[in-house]
Design an enzyme around this catalytic site. Structure first.
Site, PDB file in Angstrom:
ATOM      1  N   GLY A 280      41.965  82.758 -66.060  1.00 58.34           N
ATOM      2  CA  GLY A 280      42.990  82.946 -67.235  1.00 58.34           C
ATOM      3  C   GLY A 280      41.892  82.631 -68.283  1.00 58.34           C
ATOM      4  O   GLY A 280      42.743  81.935 -69.261  1.00 58.34           O
ATOM      5  N   HIS A 281      40.826  82.918 -68.574  1.00 61.34           N
ATOM      6  CA  HIS A 281      39.886  82.497 -69.533  1.00 61.34           C
ATOM      7  C   HIS A 281      40.143  83.242 -71.082  1.00 61.34           C
ATOM      8  O   HIS A 281      40.039  82.954 -72.032  1.00 61.34           O
ATOM      9  CB  HIS A 281      38.296  82.936 -69.359  1.00 61.34           C
ATOM     10  CG  HIS A 281      38.150  84.273 -69.364  1.00 61.34           C
ATOM     11  ND1 HIS A 281      38.513  85.150 -68.263  1.00 61.34           N
ATOM     12  CD2 HIS A 281      37.456  85.124 -70.176  1.00 61.34           C
ATOM     13  CE1 HIS A 281      38.148  86.475 -68.708  1.00 61.34           C
ATOM     14  NE2 HIS A 281      37.450  86.432 -69.816  1.00 61.34           N
ATOM     15  N   ARG A 282      41.212  84.253 -70.932  1.00 59.10           N
ATOM     16  CA  ARG A 282      41.327  85.023 -72.136  1.00 59.10           C
ATOM     17  C   ARG A 282      42.843  84.436 -72.861  1.00 59.10           C
ATOM     18  O   ARG A 282      43.043  84.963 -74.013  1.00 59.10           O
ATOM     19  CB  ARG A 282      41.476  86.201 -71.944  1.00 59.10           C
ATOM     20  CG  ARG A 282      40.044  87.010 -71.639  1.00 59.10           C
ATOM     21  CD  ARG A 282      40.081  88.510 -71.840  1.00 59.10           C
ATOM     22  NE  ARG A 282      40.818  89.484 -70.993  1.00 59.10           N
ATOM     23  CZ  ARG A 282      40.925  90.745 -70.989  1.00 59.10           C
ATOM     24  NH1 ARG A 282      40.065  91.387 -71.893  1.00 59.10           N
ATOM     25  NH2 ARG A 282      41.744  91.354 -70.363  1.00 59.10           N
TER      26      ARG A 282
ATOM     27  N   SER B  88      53.375  72.731 -66.235  1.00 61.34           N
ATOM     28  CA  SER B  88      54.063  72.234 -67.578  1.00 61.34           C
ATOM     29  C   SER B  88      55.184  71.381 -67.496  1.00 61.34           C
ATOM     30  O   SER B  88      55.435  71.054 -66.292  1.00 61.34           O
ATOM     31  CB  SER B  88      54.708  73.841 -67.760  1.00 61.34           C
ATOM     32  OG  SER B  88      55.915  73.610 -68.621  1.00 61.34           O
ATOM     33  N   SER B  89      55.524  70.834 -68.377  1.00 65.32           N
ATOM     34  CA  SER B  89      56.589  69.689 -68.272  1.00 65.32           C
ATOM     35  C   SER B  89      57.938  70.503 -67.930  1.00 65.32           C
ATOM     36  O   SER B  89      58.888  69.765 -67.666  1.00 65.32           O
ATOM     37  CB  SER B  89      56.716  69.041 -69.693  1.00 65.32           C
ATOM     38  OG  SER B  89      57.166  70.206 -70.750  1.00 65.32           O
ATOM     39  N   CYS B  90      58.043  71.630 -67.894  1.00 62.32           N
ATOM     40  CA  CYS B  90      59.383  72.161 -67.290  1.00 62.32           C
ATOM     41  C   CYS B  90      59.503  71.817 -65.755  1.00 62.32           C
ATOM     42  O   CYS B  90      60.618  72.254 -65.345  1.00 62.32           O
ATOM     43  CB  CYS B  90      59.420  73.615 -67.684  1.00 62.32           C
ATOM     44  SG  CYS B  90      58.406  74.661 -66.552  1.00 62.32           S
TER      45      CYS B  90
ATOM     46  N   TYR C 253      60.070  80.000 -63.508  1.00 65.13           N
ATOM     47  CA  TYR C 253      58.573  79.353 -63.871  1.00 65.13           C
ATOM     48  C   TYR C 253      58.556  78.090 -63.408  1.00 65.13           C
ATOM     49  O   TYR C 253      57.390  77.661 -62.825  1.00 65.13           O
ATOM     50  CB  TYR C 253      58.324  79.566 -65.372  1.00 65.13           C
ATOM     51  CG  TYR C 253      56.901  79.136 -65.886  1.00 65.13           C
ATOM     52  CD1 TYR C 253      55.807  79.884 -65.750  1.00 65.13           C
ATOM     53  CD2 TYR C 253      56.743  77.878 -66.428  1.00 65.13           C
ATOM     54  CE1 TYR C 253      54.602  79.479 -66.023  1.00 65.13           C
ATOM     55  CE2 TYR C 253      55.350  77.372 -66.678  1.00 65.13           C
ATOM     56  CZ  TYR C 253      54.296  78.229 -66.791  1.00 65.13           C
ATOM     57  OH  TYR C 253      53.121  77.793 -66.939  1.00 65.13           O
TER      58      TYR C 253
ATOM     59  N   LYS D 228      55.559  76.549 -60.427  1.00 68.84           N
ATOM     60  CA  LYS D 228      54.469  75.541 -60.998  1.00 68.84           C
ATOM     61  C   LYS D 228      54.769  74.324 -59.984  1.00 68.84           C
ATOM     62  O   LYS D 228      53.836  73.418 -59.607  1.00 68.84           O
ATOM     63  CB  LYS D 228      54.519  75.124 -62.236  1.00 68.84           C
ATOM     64  CG  LYS D 228      53.986  76.104 -63.475  1.00 68.84           C
ATOM     65  CD  LYS D 228      52.825  76.237 -62.969  1.00 68.84           C
ATOM     66  CE  LYS D 228      52.163  77.387 -63.997  1.00 68.84           C
ATOM     67  NZ  LYS D 228      50.388  77.630 -63.699  1.00 68.84           N
TER      68      LYS D 228
ATOM     69  N   PRO E  28      50.849  69.554 -68.859  1.00 70.27           N
ATOM     70  CA  PRO E  28      51.054  69.463 -70.476  1.00 70.27           C
ATOM     71  C   PRO E  28      52.133  69.647 -70.959  1.00 70.27           C
ATOM     72  O   PRO E  28      53.104  70.271 -70.284  1.00 70.27           O
ATOM     73  CB  PRO E  28      49.970  70.441 -70.835  1.00 70.27           C
ATOM     74  CG  PRO E  28      50.165  71.603 -69.911  1.00 70.27           C
ATOM     75  CD  PRO E  28      50.342  70.854 -68.543  1.00 70.27           C
ATOM     76  N   THR E  29      52.722  69.059 -72.059  1.00 69.27           N
ATOM     77  CA  THR E  29      53.894  69.447 -72.728  1.00 69.27           C
ATOM     78  C   THR E  29      53.667  70.733 -73.594  1.00 69.27           C
ATOM     79  O   THR E  29      52.938  71.252 -73.172  1.00 69.27           O
ATOM     80  CB  THR E  29      54.111  67.919 -73.874  1.00 69.27           C
ATOM     81  OG1 THR E  29      55.285  68.362 -74.141  1.00 69.27           O
ATOM     82  CG2 THR E  29      53.089  68.093 -75.070  1.00 69.27           C
ATOM     83  N   ASN E  30      54.533  70.947 -74.386  1.00 67.44           N
ATOM     84  CA  ASN E  30      54.759  72.247 -75.054  1.00 67.44           C
ATOM     85  C   ASN E  30      53.148  72.307 -75.801  1.00 67.44           C
ATOM     86  O   ASN E  30      52.840  71.597 -76.783  1.00 67.44           O
ATOM     87  CB  ASN E  30      55.659  72.254 -76.044  1.00 67.44           C
ATOM     88  CG  ASN E  30      57.184  72.219 -75.542  1.00 67.44           C
ATOM     89  OD1 ASN E  30      57.590  73.165 -74.905  1.00 67.44           O
ATOM     90  ND2 ASN E  30      57.744  71.074 -75.761  1.00 67.44           N
TER      91      ASN E  30
ATOM     92  N   HIS F 291      56.583  81.408 -77.431  1.00 64.50           N
ATOM     93  CA  HIS F 291      57.172  80.112 -77.296  1.00 64.50           C
ATOM     94  C   HIS F 291      57.667  79.558 -78.704  1.00 64.50           C
ATOM     95  O   HIS F 291      57.489  80.391 -79.769  1.00 64.50           O
ATOM     96  CB  HIS F 291      56.506  79.121 -76.583  1.00 64.50           C
ATOM     97  CG  HIS F 291      56.152  79.063 -75.347  1.00 64.50           C
ATOM     98  ND1 HIS F 291      55.035  79.457 -74.905  1.00 64.50           N
ATOM     99  CD2 HIS F 291      57.028  78.701 -74.412  1.00 64.50           C
ATOM    100  CE1 HIS F 291      55.103  79.287 -73.596  1.00 64.50           C
ATOM    101  NE2 HIS F 291      56.206  79.047 -73.288  1.00 64.50           N
TER     102      HIS F 291
ATOM    103  N   ARG G 264      61.137  68.037 -79.096  1.00 70.23           N
ATOM    104  CA  ARG G 264      60.244  68.431 -78.544  1.00 70.23           C
ATOM    105  C   ARG G 264      58.920  67.900 -78.687  1.00 70.23           C
ATOM    106  O   ARG G 264      58.895  67.485 -79.937  1.00 70.23           O
ATOM    107  CB  ARG G 264      60.196  70.061 -78.675  1.00 70.23           C
ATOM    108  CG  ARG G 264      61.300  70.907 -77.965  1.00 70.23           C
ATOM    109  CD  ARG G 264      61.068  70.920 -76.390  1.00 70.23           C
ATOM    110  NE  ARG G 264      62.291  71.799 -75.915  1.00 70.23           N
ATOM    111  CZ  ARG G 264      63.532  71.346 -75.605  1.00 70.23           C
ATOM    112  NH1 ARG G 264      63.869  70.285 -75.734  1.00 70.23           N
ATOM    113  NH2 ARG G 264      64.189  72.296 -75.176  1.00 70.23           N
TER     114      ARG G 264
ATOM    115  N   ASP H  79      70.062  76.371 -76.612  1.00 69.53           N
ATOM    116  CA  ASP H  79      68.900  75.301 -77.017  1.00 69.53           C
ATOM    117  C   ASP H  79      68.079  75.072 -75.772  1.00 69.53           C
ATOM    118  O   ASP H  79      66.913  74.506 -76.117  1.00 69.53           O
ATOM    119  CB  ASP H  79      69.836  73.998 -77.206  1.00 69.53           C
ATOM    120  CG  ASP H  79      70.391  74.014 -78.663  1.00 69.53           C
ATOM    121  OD1 ASP H  79      69.869  74.544 -79.453  1.00 69.53           O
ATOM    122  OD2 ASP H  79      71.511  73.224 -78.900  1.00 69.53           O
TER     123      ASP H  79
END
Length: 316
Positions: A11-13, A108-110, A137, A141, A164-166, A180, A210, A270
């Site tokens: 995913g380097h791009r 992701s934090s989700c 998603y 993860k 990571p967070t957002n 996002h 957030r 929200d």
């Protein structure tokens, strides 16, 4: 980690992968392997296995994913679930089969429950139900985190997950259909400013809170994970500080220079009320973020201005 170690960045791009590449190169890592999606379809298990057997990377950083905001997650649940599982499962399994020394899985934090206590601790994983707007998603993860944990437990391999967070920053996605919240706001405020400071309409009530991390700080945490043996399987990565979406909007509006009104469309969702990360484990090991939100927003807006020709203007 030796500077000549063969490191494959998947995913380097993307925003995260490109930041990881820049961070590694700045710190003297010279043997980096990358492939575009047209050169290697990570959803194709056999293609991924063939690639690993041929290249034999020593380290893998998984920054490859199908990502998007609330709208994209809601409209394409199957793709967000299946494609992300295909990508990460193929990478994790190929890395295991080919004796990769270190695997860094980015999530992701989700992954944490919608109503988990704040701040979010790593041990809250799988303790309650997820936020419905991005559960597809999140479930993907979570399976990646658990797969890395299983390999670590069963085979003793150095597979670690960073959540990571957002994120936001250089090379972000400013497409209003898939972006996002932070980059979407930058684009909306900029185009409203260019259109005689017309009002900007934003989703929701503005009350959710957030936390935002500049992508270069996440890349630095990946570097930290490469150069240290992290004793546990899962670590949160963030700033430990949050703000309301309304405060974020006002901060971006000021940075962009928009002079008009902000209208909140409360008929739109929200999402999770609050998502603040407990980052004490990473702090204890010696890692901490360095880019303040105002500085990061300014850098991101500068990048958008230099690259906005890539985005079609929208009607406001």
């Amino acid at each position: 980690m030796e500077k000549q170690a063969k490191i494959y960045v998947a995913g380097h791009r993307g925003m995260v992968g490109s930041a990881v590449i820049r961070m590694l190169e700045r710190n003297g890592y010279t043997n980096l392997i990358v492939r575009t999606s047209s050169e290697l379809d990570l959803r194709n298990q056999q293609a991924v296995l063939d690639f690993f057997e041929r290249e034999q990377p020593e380290v893998v950083i998984d920054a490859a994913a199908r990502v998007g905001g609330i709208l994209a997650n809601n409209d394409f649940p199957y793709q967000f679930l299946m494609e992300n599982m295909q990508i990460q499962n193929n990478l994790i399994d190929a890395a295991h089969r080919n004796d990769v020394k270190k695997f860094v899985f980015l999530g992701s934090s989700c992954i944490y429950p919608k109503l988990a206590p704040q701040p979010l601790k790593e041990e809250y994983l799988l303790t309650d139900s997820l936020e419905p707007t991005n559960e597809w998603y999140a479930i993907a993860k979570i399976t990646g985190v658990k797969a890395c944990q299983a390999i670590r437990k069963q085979f003793g391999k150095d597979f670690v997950s960073l959540m990571p967070t957002n994120l936001y920053g250089t090379n972000d996605n400013f497409d209003l259909n898939t972006s996002h919240v932070l980059p979407a706001m930058i684009r909306k405020f900029h185009e409203a400013k260019e259109n005689r400071n017309v009002p900007v309409t934003l989703w929701g009530s503005g009350t959710p809170m957030r936390e935002f991390l500049f992508v270069d700080d996440l890349a630095n945490s990946v570097l930290f994970a490469l150069e240290h043996v992290l004793p546990e399987y899962l670590y949160n990565v963030g700033t430990g500080e949050d703000l309301t979406i309304k405060e974020l909007a006002e901060t971006i509006q000021k940075a962009v220079g928009h002079q008009g009104e902000i209208i909140w469309d409360s008929s739109k969702p929200d999402g999770t009320p609050r998502k603040l990360m407990d980052i004490s484990k990473m702090h204890h090991l010696g890692w901490k973020h360095t880019v303040a939100l105002s500085e990061g927003i300014a850098k991101t807006y500068d990048w958008f201005l230099a690259n906005q020709q890539d985005y079609k203007q929208v009607k406001l």
